[in-house]
Motif scaffolding. Sequence first.
Motif, PDB file in Angstrom:
ATOM      1  N   TYR A 106      -9.482 -12.394   8.801  1.00 18.69           N
ATOM      2  CA  TYR A 106      -8.757 -11.960   7.619  1.00 18.69           C
ATOM      3  C   TYR A 106      -7.361 -12.582   7.597  1.00 18.69           C
ATOM      4  O   TYR A 106      -6.776 -12.889   8.644  1.00 18.69           O
ATOM      5  CB  TYR A 106      -8.607 -10.441   7.591  1.00 18.69           C
ATOM      6  N   SER A 110      -6.336 -10.911   1.678  1.00 20.63           N
ATOM      7  CA  SER A 110      -7.800 -10.841   1.646  1.00 20.63           C
ATOM      8  C   SER A 110      -8.248  -9.495   1.085  1.00 20.63           C
ATOM      9  O   SER A 110      -7.641  -8.454   1.366  1.00 20.63           O
ATOM     10  CB  SER A 110      -8.381 -11.029   3.044  1.00 20.63           C
ATOM     11  N   TYR A 111      -9.343  -9.528   0.312  1.00 20.22           N
ATOM     12  CA  TYR A 111      -9.893  -8.274  -0.217  1.00 20.22           C
ATOM     13  C   TYR A 111     -10.984  -7.788   0.729  1.00 20.22           C
ATOM     14  O   TYR A 111     -11.783  -8.561   1.242  1.00 20.22           O
ATOM     15  CB  TYR A 111     -10.488  -8.485  -1.606  1.00 20.22           C
ATOM     16  N   LYS A 113     -13.843  -4.417   1.521  1.00 20.64           N
ATOM     17  CA  LYS A 113     -14.523  -3.251   0.964  1.00 20.64           C
ATOM     18  C   LYS A 113     -14.570  -2.106   1.974  1.00 20.64           C
ATOM     19  O   LYS A 113     -14.614  -2.331   3.178  1.00 20.64           O
ATOM     20  CB  LYS A 113     -15.952  -3.625   0.559  1.00 20.64           C
ATOM     21  N   SER A 211     -11.337   0.418   0.213  1.00 25.20           N
ATOM     22  CA  SER A 211     -11.341  -0.913  -0.395  1.00 25.20           C
ATOM     23  C   SER A 211      -9.927  -1.273  -0.831  1.00 25.20           C
ATOM     24  O   SER A 211      -9.160  -0.418  -1.283  1.00 25.20           O
ATOM     25  CB  SER A 211     -12.278  -0.946  -1.603  1.00 25.20           C
ATOM     26  N   GLY A 212      -9.576  -2.546  -0.687  1.00 27.64           N
ATOM     27  CA  GLY A 212      -8.241  -2.974  -1.096  1.00 27.64           C
ATOM     28  C   GLY A 212      -7.887  -4.327  -0.514  1.00 27.64           C
ATOM     29  O   GLY A 212      -8.758  -5.076  -0.035  1.00 27.64           O
ATOM     30  N   TYR A 213      -6.589  -4.621  -0.573  1.00 26.94           N
ATOM     31  CA  TYR A 213      -6.087  -5.908  -0.111  1.00 26.94           C
ATOM     32  C   TYR A 213      -5.322  -5.739   1.203  1.00 26.94           C
ATOM     33  O   TYR A 213      -4.566  -4.782   1.375  1.00 26.94           O
ATOM     34  CB  TYR A 213      -5.167  -6.525  -1.162  1.00 26.94           C
ATOM     35  N   THR A 215      -2.454  -6.337   3.639  1.00 26.61           N
ATOM     36  CA  THR A 215      -1.046  -6.724   3.492  1.00 26.61           C
ATOM     37  C   THR A 215      -0.373  -7.058   4.815  1.00 26.61           C
ATOM     38  O   THR A 215       0.679  -7.685   4.826  1.00 26.61           O
ATOM     39  CB  THR A 215      -0.240  -5.611   2.799  1.00 26.61           C
ATOM     40  N   ILE A 234      -3.964  -1.756   4.526  1.00 21.95           N
ATOM     41  CA  ILE A 234      -4.741  -2.067   3.319  1.00 21.95           C
ATOM     42  C   ILE A 234      -4.132  -1.296   2.152  1.00 21.95           C
ATOM     43  O   ILE A 234      -3.790  -0.116   2.294  1.00 21.95           O
ATOM     44  CB  ILE A 234      -6.221  -1.671   3.489  1.00 21.95           C
ATOM     45  N   SER A 236      -4.708  -0.294  -1.997  1.00 25.90           N
ATOM     46  CA  SER A 236      -5.640  -0.245  -3.121  1.00 25.90           C
ATOM     47  C   SER A 236      -4.852  -0.279  -4.419  1.00 25.90           C
ATOM     48  O   SER A 236      -3.887   0.479  -4.590  1.00 25.90           O
ATOM     49  CB  SER A 236      -6.490   1.018  -3.062  1.00 25.90           C
ATOM     50  N   GLU A 237      -5.266  -1.137  -5.348  1.00 25.04           N
ATOM     51  CA  GLU A 237      -4.550  -1.242  -6.619  1.00 25.04           C
ATOM     52  C   GLU A 237      -5.145  -0.342  -7.695  1.00 25.04           C
ATOM     53  O   GLU A 237      -4.769  -0.435  -8.865  1.00 25.04           O
ATOM     54  CB  GLU A 237      -4.542  -2.693  -7.106  1.00 25.04           C
ATOM     55  N   LYS A 302      -2.039  -9.564 -11.948  1.00 29.34           N
ATOM     56  CA  LYS A 302      -2.397  -9.673 -10.532  1.00 29.34           C
ATOM     57  C   LYS A 302      -1.375  -8.917  -9.703  1.00 29.34           C
ATOM     58  O   LYS A 302      -0.180  -9.052  -9.900  1.00 29.34           O
ATOM     59  CB  LYS A 302      -2.409 -11.151 -10.130  1.00 29.34           C
TER      60      LYS A 302
END
Length: 402
Positions: A106, A110-111, A113, A211-213, A215, A234, A236-237, A302
Amino acid sequence: MNHSILLFSILASILLFSSCGNSSEKPVQHIQEEKTDLLLDKKEANEKKIQLTKKQVEAMNISFGDFSQIKISKFVSATGTLGLPPNAYSSVSAKTKGFIKESKKYVEGSYIKKGEIMAYLENPDLILDQQTYLEVAAELRFLKQELSRQKELLDANAGVLKNVQKLSAQVDMKTATLKGIAQRLAYLGISVNNLTTNNIVHRITILAPMSGYVTSINMHNGMHVTPEQELMVIVSENHLHLELDVFEKDIALIKADQKISYTVPALGSEVYEGEVHVIGKEFNVENKTIRIHGHLEKKRPKFIKDLFIEAKIWLNDRTVQALPEESIIKDGAFSCIYVAKEKQDGAEIEFEQIKVIAGATDKGFTSVKLIDPISDDKKIVTNGAYYVYAQSKLGEGGEHEH
């Protein structure tokens, strides 16, 4: 385009049209000697006139119209960031101490799940925990069998009550121990339902909690970790929102559910929509602002953490008289428009400058308040006003030609 370059280009165009449209006319000699004060006043008045030939007006696509009655909403400007509530962040950590193995590749951004395997954690103590569970389970089975036998003897008046009571207590203690070990193994991700001596594992998985990106990343293969260490963060947006700062003087105008339009300069000029959700209760003494939280609507930009945004909080709509934005000229400290009589004889059209108070702008129209009234026989320049403005500046230079 630079304002000066635009003005120079328009002046050049006007001079070109003037010379081409009047090449067949005889030049007019200006009076060199002023014989009376009356003649002087007349000359000064003429120099203030703004005139264009009808050919110039047509060539420059100057058009006339009137005020439009449209809904324009005033707005309050604000700045801020795209924010997330605390529950949108999740730290990833190991559930027990051990060594990181087979860490996925990672990178920040990176996204991932929820439930995805991020790495494995190896620890010999895991083997001991499972071994202990199986041993206690075997002891418990024996104790239950012995308790059952002693009860049968007691029922046949051949047993001893004390033995039954002792075995019953031992069964309860072993049951509690077994359930405790089972809960610990379940917490670590090891199921005991089908655990045997043939399927004891020496490692457990580190799973994504949501789930998320990604950081931040603070782990790598072979690294020894403990539960206190933060291995990854991580975000989540799903609950992304606007965090705007509104100045003290404007806060009384802000209400829940008002519409917000905003841009993210770093990502371009696209305009996104939102609405006011919560008005903060804490005043920032240093910046003289109050925090406003807004919900996002429809298309979202974004997400990049703490990215700067510019926003407009729109107040209640109201119907006002308005003109196309390009028909209003900003000249120094004031704004103006240009008008001309609808019907004029001769080859030239004479324009008059009218000072106005420009208000809010929305969807290409600006609300306008007149300082002085406009007579009914005059129309407003709604397109090409800048050409008329340029001609007025040319006239100030004393080079106006007919």
